[in-house]
Write a protein that holds these residues in place. Structure first.
Motif, PDB file in Angstrom:
ATOM      1  N   GLY B  46       0.784  -1.232   0.000  1.00 48.54           N
ATOM      2  CA  GLY B  46       0.000   0.000   0.000  1.00 48.54           C
ATOM      3  C   GLY B  46       0.814   1.278   0.000  1.00 48.54           C
ATOM      4  O   GLY B  46       0.270   2.348   0.203  1.00 48.54           O
ATOM      5  N   GLY B  47       2.115   1.184  -0.218  1.00 47.10           N
ATOM      6  CA  GLY B  47       2.935   2.395  -0.255  1.00 47.10           C
ATOM      7  C   GLY B  47       2.853   3.068  -1.622  1.00 47.10           C
ATOM      8  O   GLY B  47       2.083   2.665  -2.483  1.00 47.10           O
ATOM      9  N   LEU B  99      -7.978   7.452  -3.242  1.00 38.66           N
ATOM     10  CA  LEU B  99      -7.764   6.259  -2.419  1.00 38.66           C
ATOM     11  C   LEU B  99      -7.214   6.822  -1.113  1.00 38.66           C
ATOM     12  O   LEU B  99      -6.041   7.163  -1.031  1.00 38.66           O
ATOM     13  CB  LEU B  99      -6.721   5.346  -3.056  1.00 38.66           C
ATOM     14  CG  LEU B  99      -7.155   4.296  -4.045  1.00 38.66           C
ATOM     15  CD1 LEU B  99      -5.928   3.611  -4.632  1.00 38.66           C
ATOM     16  CD2 LEU B  99      -8.058   3.265  -3.390  1.00 38.66           C
ATOM     17  N   SER B 100      -8.072   6.937  -0.151  1.00 35.32           N
ATOM     18  CA  SER B 100      -7.683   7.612   1.077  1.00 35.32           C
ATOM     19  C   SER B 100      -6.637   6.777   1.820  1.00 35.32           C
ATOM     20  O   SER B 100      -6.841   5.593   2.047  1.00 35.32           O
ATOM     21  CB  SER B 100      -8.929   7.799   1.933  1.00 35.32           C
ATOM     22  OG  SER B 100      -8.615   8.542   3.058  1.00 35.32           O
ATOM     23  N   PRO B 101      -5.504   7.383   2.183  1.00 34.19           N
ATOM     24  CA  PRO B 101      -4.517   6.590   2.916  1.00 34.19           C
ATOM     25  C   PRO B 101      -5.035   6.238   4.297  1.00 34.19           C
ATOM     26  O   PRO B 101      -5.885   6.944   4.846  1.00 34.19           O
ATOM     27  CB  PRO B 101      -3.290   7.501   3.016  1.00 34.19           C
ATOM     28  CG  PRO B 101      -3.712   8.841   2.579  1.00 34.19           C
ATOM     29  CD  PRO B 101      -5.070   8.764   1.980  1.00 34.19           C
ATOM     30  N   PHE B 102      -4.515   5.155   4.844  1.00 36.48           N
ATOM     31  CA  PHE B 102      -5.038   4.700   6.120  1.00 36.48           C
ATOM     32  C   PHE B 102      -4.806   5.703   7.245  1.00 36.48           C
ATOM     33  O   PHE B 102      -5.572   5.768   8.207  1.00 36.48           O
ATOM     34  CB  PHE B 102      -4.438   3.343   6.497  1.00 36.48           C
ATOM     35  CG  PHE B 102      -5.130   2.755   7.656  1.00 36.48           C
ATOM     36  CD1 PHE B 102      -6.399   2.224   7.501  1.00 36.48           C
ATOM     37  CD2 PHE B 102      -4.581   2.810   8.925  1.00 36.48           C
ATOM     38  CE1 PHE B 102      -7.095   1.735   8.589  1.00 36.48           C
ATOM     39  CE2 PHE B 102      -5.279   2.324  10.018  1.00 36.48           C
ATOM     40  CZ  PHE B 102      -6.536   1.783   9.850  1.00 36.48           C
ATOM     41  N   THR B 103      -3.787   6.524   7.096  1.00 37.59           N
ATOM     42  CA  THR B 103      -3.496   7.517   8.129  1.00 37.59           C
ATOM     43  C   THR B 103      -4.690   8.445   8.350  1.00 37.59           C
ATOM     44  O   THR B 103      -4.885   8.954   9.443  1.00 37.59           O
ATOM     45  CB  THR B 103      -2.261   8.349   7.730  1.00 37.59           C
ATOM     46  OG1 THR B 103      -2.397   8.709   6.356  1.00 37.59           O
ATOM     47  CG2 THR B 103      -0.994   7.577   7.921  1.00 37.59           C
ATOM     48  N   ALA B 105      -7.885   7.520   8.170  1.00 40.02           N
ATOM     49  CA  ALA B 105      -8.868   6.797   8.979  1.00 40.02           C
ATOM     50  C   ALA B 105      -8.499   6.827  10.460  1.00 40.02           C
ATOM     51  O   ALA B 105      -9.372   6.883  11.326  1.00 40.02           O
ATOM     52  CB  ALA B 105      -9.001   5.362   8.494  1.00 40.02           C
ATOM     53  N   ILE B 106      -7.203   6.807  10.779  1.00 40.33           N
ATOM     54  CA  ILE B 106      -6.835   6.819  12.202  1.00 40.33           C
ATOM     55  C   ILE B 106      -6.563   8.245  12.696  1.00 40.33           C
ATOM     56  O   ILE B 106      -5.950   8.460  13.731  1.00 40.33           O
ATOM     57  CB  ILE B 106      -5.630   5.886  12.519  1.00 40.33           C
ATOM     58  CG1 ILE B 106      -4.389   6.245  11.689  1.00 40.33           C
ATOM     59  CG2 ILE B 106      -5.991   4.432  12.285  1.00 40.33           C
ATOM     60  CD1 ILE B 106      -3.122   5.513  12.132  1.00 40.33           C
ATOM     61  N   GLY B 109      -4.223  12.666   9.654  1.00 36.62           N
ATOM     62  CA  GLY B 109      -4.090  13.483   8.453  1.00 36.62           C
ATOM     63  C   GLY B 109      -5.471  13.732   7.878  1.00 36.62           C
ATOM     64  O   GLY B 109      -6.427  13.041   8.224  1.00 36.62           O
ATOM     65  N   VAL B 110      -5.547  14.736   7.011  1.00 34.81           N
ATOM     66  CA  VAL B 110      -6.829  15.079   6.401  1.00 34.81           C
ATOM     67  C   VAL B 110      -6.657  14.960   4.900  1.00 34.81           C
ATOM     68  O   VAL B 110      -5.676  15.470   4.340  1.00 34.81           O
ATOM     69  CB  VAL B 110      -7.233  16.525   6.759  1.00 34.81           C
ATOM     70  CG1 VAL B 110      -8.573  16.881   6.139  1.00 34.81           C
ATOM     71  CG2 VAL B 110      -7.263  16.708   8.260  1.00 34.81           C
ATOM     72  N   TYR B 111      -7.599  14.295   4.247  1.00 28.66           N
ATOM     73  CA  TYR B 111      -7.493  14.156   2.800  1.00 28.66           C
ATOM     74  C   TYR B 111      -7.767  15.511   2.148  1.00 28.66           C
ATOM     75  O   TYR B 111      -8.756  16.167   2.460  1.00 28.66           O
ATOM     76  CB  TYR B 111      -8.479  13.102   2.276  1.00 28.66           C
ATOM     77  CG  TYR B 111      -8.114  12.688   0.875  1.00 28.66           C
ATOM     78  CD1 TYR B 111      -7.229  11.640   0.660  1.00 28.66           C
ATOM     79  CD2 TYR B 111      -8.592  13.400  -0.221  1.00 28.66           C
ATOM     80  CE1 TYR B 111      -6.845  11.298  -0.624  1.00 28.66           C
ATOM     81  CE2 TYR B 111      -8.202  13.063  -1.510  1.00 28.66           C
ATOM     82  CZ  TYR B 111      -7.328  12.006  -1.710  1.00 28.66           C
ATOM     83  OH  TYR B 111      -6.930  11.678  -2.970  1.00 28.66           O
TER      84      TYR B 111
END
Ligand code: SF4
Lengths: 633, 198
Positions: B46-47, B99-103, B105-106, B109-111
């Motif tokens: 996923g990188g 494709l929202s990075p997992f960061t 969701a936790i 960060g803000v998309y």
């Protein structure tokens, strides 16, 4: 037929650097190859592994790099052309062999490939392995391009046989992972059988013999230096008085910069591709024609130091620079813009660098670090260990593999990572000098590689820690290569004897051994708790195939999951597991059904029981048939 | 020959390595010198995967900041992250499907806002071609053909020294037989979407 066996000399093929190196070895008639996988070298061995299934080339994934080098050394001593390939830090593991193998020498060509990784794209350090050649007294070759790499491998075999010494072939990531059109050459036939002739006064390195062999090595080094003087891989270009000495990819950046800056008339360039021993006369003569010299090399000032020493011997006082302020760094890989800038500075050429857009008004882009896959068994094990260790003060030494990615939040399950096997060795020390509970993690492949001797050490010295062996039945990180624990029949290969980690651990005499299935959360937590309470060495083997590998074998079972309306948005699932299949939509927790693999761990930890299987099983496409996710379309 | 520098950025699994391969083969078919490099160590975890493709008589296989003639992002936030590779003359192509990075969701960060992303790219570069490559790929018949949609858009922009015909020939030769038809359709959809965005 494997494309690297294509027998049409003159044909141009687009090849990855690592494919070109493998093809070069095949053209040179390599008959024996061994490795321990490591990025950026992995595709060389992967290709040779595939080729070995279709030809009489012998290939093996050895248990670690030291063994890979020993196996190949024996073949070469018996007269068979052999190659051992590894990443740069693998040479550290094999260094013990390398240093004395240089004394012993070889009969058939032996090429030792070291894939260095400036910038540490996938490594724990960026050591410059050219110094190994210097320390061992062995010849060193470094290509600048994909095409050159192919031909240089064949040259390396010839050189090795001429000198009767192993040759170190050093690449950097930008060679391994670049692609370019390559013209295929003829393939030499493979000679797969050798013979060992007893010669104890040259092979048995007791002190009396070794003293003699060191003399031989130094003589060989002189011979090598003579060859380096006229090697086609050490050449000059241009006729100016501004000297540039470069190697590897720096040659490309320097060549492009000279053209961009329009200083072709002023510059004379010396490209060193045969870089140990350094061609003394060639360099001294070069220096005498220059007013000023710039040395361009990634990594350490390996050439620069030697060139300065040569200048001193010749009483030359011209300025020679390389590393330093306003010059080149010892850090990270170089790039064309950087080389252009330093060349312009150094030779006082007016130059305006390209305008990089000012992005100060752009919103911050959220980080996208690599993450354990959705459904990765390591995540489940980490969760269970964390639960079992609640209330304990812990230290988590970890090791090298996919599981290292668990160091990031929200898992945060690695406190120190040094090198292969160090999780176990450092645990011995941590548990002695601290009162914290030490829980170490190591993967199956890494355990075989170098986790066994420190475990024996722990049993013998009666240390007190828990080792969790994350046994996912494959070497996942580097692209799913086999290791001694793997059932090779799953790859449709026979003739292998898998080694049981459990039997091994018990045979060592570990006093407390348990085996868990990490996707069963409750049982795992209680088994781990018991192991943590044990005083002494306890080992937990957490056994569950790598999801990605299972998927490729079409062995993924189970339903995908969804969030039902029972969800009260505690977000334990997201906050404790960090599984990438989860996302938020308008504040609501969701599971991406395309990513979910049905491990069910989240469903077991949700306090509201709000995660339930989707009625349908995984569709065919998700089970790994054609067109599976992540596959090339 | 003139040097053209192309950067492709994507999230692991989006198929940008195959896209690079197709471009490389197309260059080979056209007799154009080409060199590429990629950083793909963590592609399957996923990188971010970045490929650099250099056409013409250059020896370097990587592209410095500010030096890309074309930047293609398979994911809008990744296009923005890679914008330092561009300059005021660069043509940028981006997919608009996030494709929202997992960061995110936790809560780490803000998309970024998609409209803002596009405005910034437009302000700092010569041209932006923005399209929803995921929808177009689905329309072609396979969500995995995002890479082919973007190849179509790249070809339409005429910034690359490669013709439509050679690109299609390379697609037919390089991608799996069962998908060629869908891939060519995806290519055409990307091509016409870029045409419309001109
Ligand atoms: S490749 Fe396998 S071991 Fe690695 S993160 Fe993915 S599932 Fe886990």
């Amino acid at each position: 037929m494997h494309k690297l066996l294509t027998d049409s000399p003159g044909q141009t093929m687009l090849l990855l650097g690592n494919e070109a190196i493998a093809r070069g070895a095949i053209e040179a008639g390599v008959a024996f190859a061994s490795t321990y996988p490591g990025t950026p070298s992995s595709e060389i061995s992967l290709n040779l592994f595939q080729v070995s299934k279709e030809s009489d080339l012998y290939f093996e994934y050895s248990t670690n790099e030291k063994i890979a080098m020993e196996v190949a050394a024996a073949a070469a001593i018996s007269g068979v052309r052999s190659m051992a390939m590894m990443k740069h830090v693998g040479i550290n593991v094999a260094a013990d062999v390398l240093m004395t193998l240089a004394y012993v020498g070889v009969k058939g060509g032996l090429v030792i490939l070291s894939a260095d990784d400036p910038s540490m794209f996938s490594s724990q350090n960026e050591q410059d392995n050219r110094y190994y050649a210097k320390m061992a007294g062995l010849p060193l070759l470094e290509p600048s391009s994909v095409e050159e790499a192919k031909d240089m491998v064949a040259y390396a075999f010839e050189l090795s046989e001429t000198l009767q010494e192993p040759v170190i072939f050093r690449t950097t990531t930008r060679i391994n992972h670049s692609t370019a059109p390559v013209v295929l050459g003829n393939m030499k036939p493979r000679i797969t059988k050798g013979d060992f002739k007893k010669d104890p006064f040259n092979y048995v390195t007791v002190p009396a013999v070794a003293r003699k062999l060191h003399v031989k090595l130094l003589k060989n080094l002189e011979k090598a230096e003579e060859i380096a003087e006229t090697s086609q891989y050490n050449f000059t270009e241009g006729a100016g008085t501004w000297g540039i000495v470069c190697n590897g990819v720096s040659f490309n950046y320097a060549s492009d910069a000279i053209r961009d800056l329009k200083i072709e008339q002023n510059v004379k360039m010396l490209r060193i591709g045969f870089s140990h021993p350094m061609p003394e006369t060639l360099i001294k003569n070069f220096l005498k024609t220059c007013e000023k010299v710039l040395v361009i090399e990634e990594g350490e000032p390996y050439m620069e130091e030697k060139i300065k020493a040569f200048a001193q011997e010749e009483k030359l006082t011209l300025p020679i620079n390389g590393k330093g302020n306003q010059l080149f760094s010892r850090l990270y890989e170089f790039d064309p813009g950087m080389a252009r800038q330093v060349i312009a500075n150094h030779f006082n050429i007016p130059y305006t660098p390209p305008q990089i857009p000012d992005l100060s008004d752009a919103p911050e882009v959220p980080q996208r670090p690599p993450n354990l896959c959705a459904g990765c068994s390591h995540r489940a094990t980490y969760y269970a260990v964390k639960k079992a260790a609640e209330g304990m003060e812990t230290i988590y030494p970890s090791d090298i593999g996919c599981y290292t990615l668990g160091f990031l939040p929200p898992l945060s399950m690695a406190d120190i990572v040094v090198c292969m096997g160090a999780s176990v060795g450092t645990s011995c020390g941590f548990s002695k000098v601290t009162d914290k509970k030490v829980i170490a993690f190591i993967g199956d492949s890494t355990f075989f590689h170098s986790g066994i001797p420190p475990l024996i050490n722990a049993v013998f010295n009666n240390h007190n820690f828990t080792l969790v062996i994350l046994d996912n039945g494959i070497t996942a990180m580097t692209g799913h290569q086999p290791n001694p624990g793997v059932d090779m029949t799953e790859m449709n290969l026979s003739g292998y004897v898998p080694v049981s980690i459990e039997n091994l651990v018990r045979a060592i005499g570990v006093p407390h051994v348990s085996v868990i299935k990490p996707f069963n959360v409750k049982k795992s937590v209680s088994a781990i708790r018991e192991a943590l309470e044990f005083k002494g060495v306890s080992v937990i083997i957490s056994r569950e195939p790598c999801m990605l590998y299972a998927k490729s074998l079409k062995k993924l079972r189970g339903n995908r999951f969804q969030i039902t309306d029972k969800c009260k948005s505690h977000r334990n699932c997201i906050n404790d597991l960090g599984c990438p299949a989860f996302y938020l939509r308008k504040g609501q927790v969701k599971i991406d059904a395309d990513l979910c693999t049905g491990c069910s761990v989240c469903a077991q930890i949700c306090p509201e029981h709000a995660i339930a299987p989707l009625p349908r099983p995984l569709p065919e496409a998700e089970r790994g048939v054609a067109g599976k996710k992540g596959d090339k379309v | 020959m003139n040097i053209t520098r192309l950067i492709l950025v994507a999230v692991g699994g989006q198929g940008n390595l195959l896209a690079s391969r197709v471009i490389g083969e197309a260059a080979l078919l056209s007799g154009i010198p080409v060199r590429m490099s990629e950083i793909h160590g963590m592609a399957q975890r996923g990188g971010v995967v970045e490929s650099a493709i250099v056409f013409g008589d250059a020896k370097s296989t990587i592209i410095s900041d500010g030096e890309a003639d074309m930047l293609v992002g398979f994911e809008p936030s990744e296009t923005l992250r890679a914008l330092k590779k561009a300059n005021s003359k660069t043509v940028v192509i981006t997919s608009l499907a996030p494709l929202s990075p997992f960061t995110v969701a936790i809560g780490k960060g803000v998309y970024p806002d998609l409209a803002q992303v596009q405005n910034i790219i437009r302000a700092k570069t010569a041209r932006l071609i923005a399209l929803d490559a995921v929808s177009l790929a689905k329309e072609a018949g396979n969500v995995m053909s995002v890479n082919m949609v973007l190849l179509g858009a790249m070809t339409q922009s005429k910034k690359l020294p490669i013709s439509s015909e050679k690109m299609k020939e390379a697609i037919a030769a390089t991608t799996k037989k069962a998908f060629v038809e869908i891939n060519l359709k995806a290519f055409d959809l990307g091509f016409s979407a870029a045409d419309k965005s001109a």
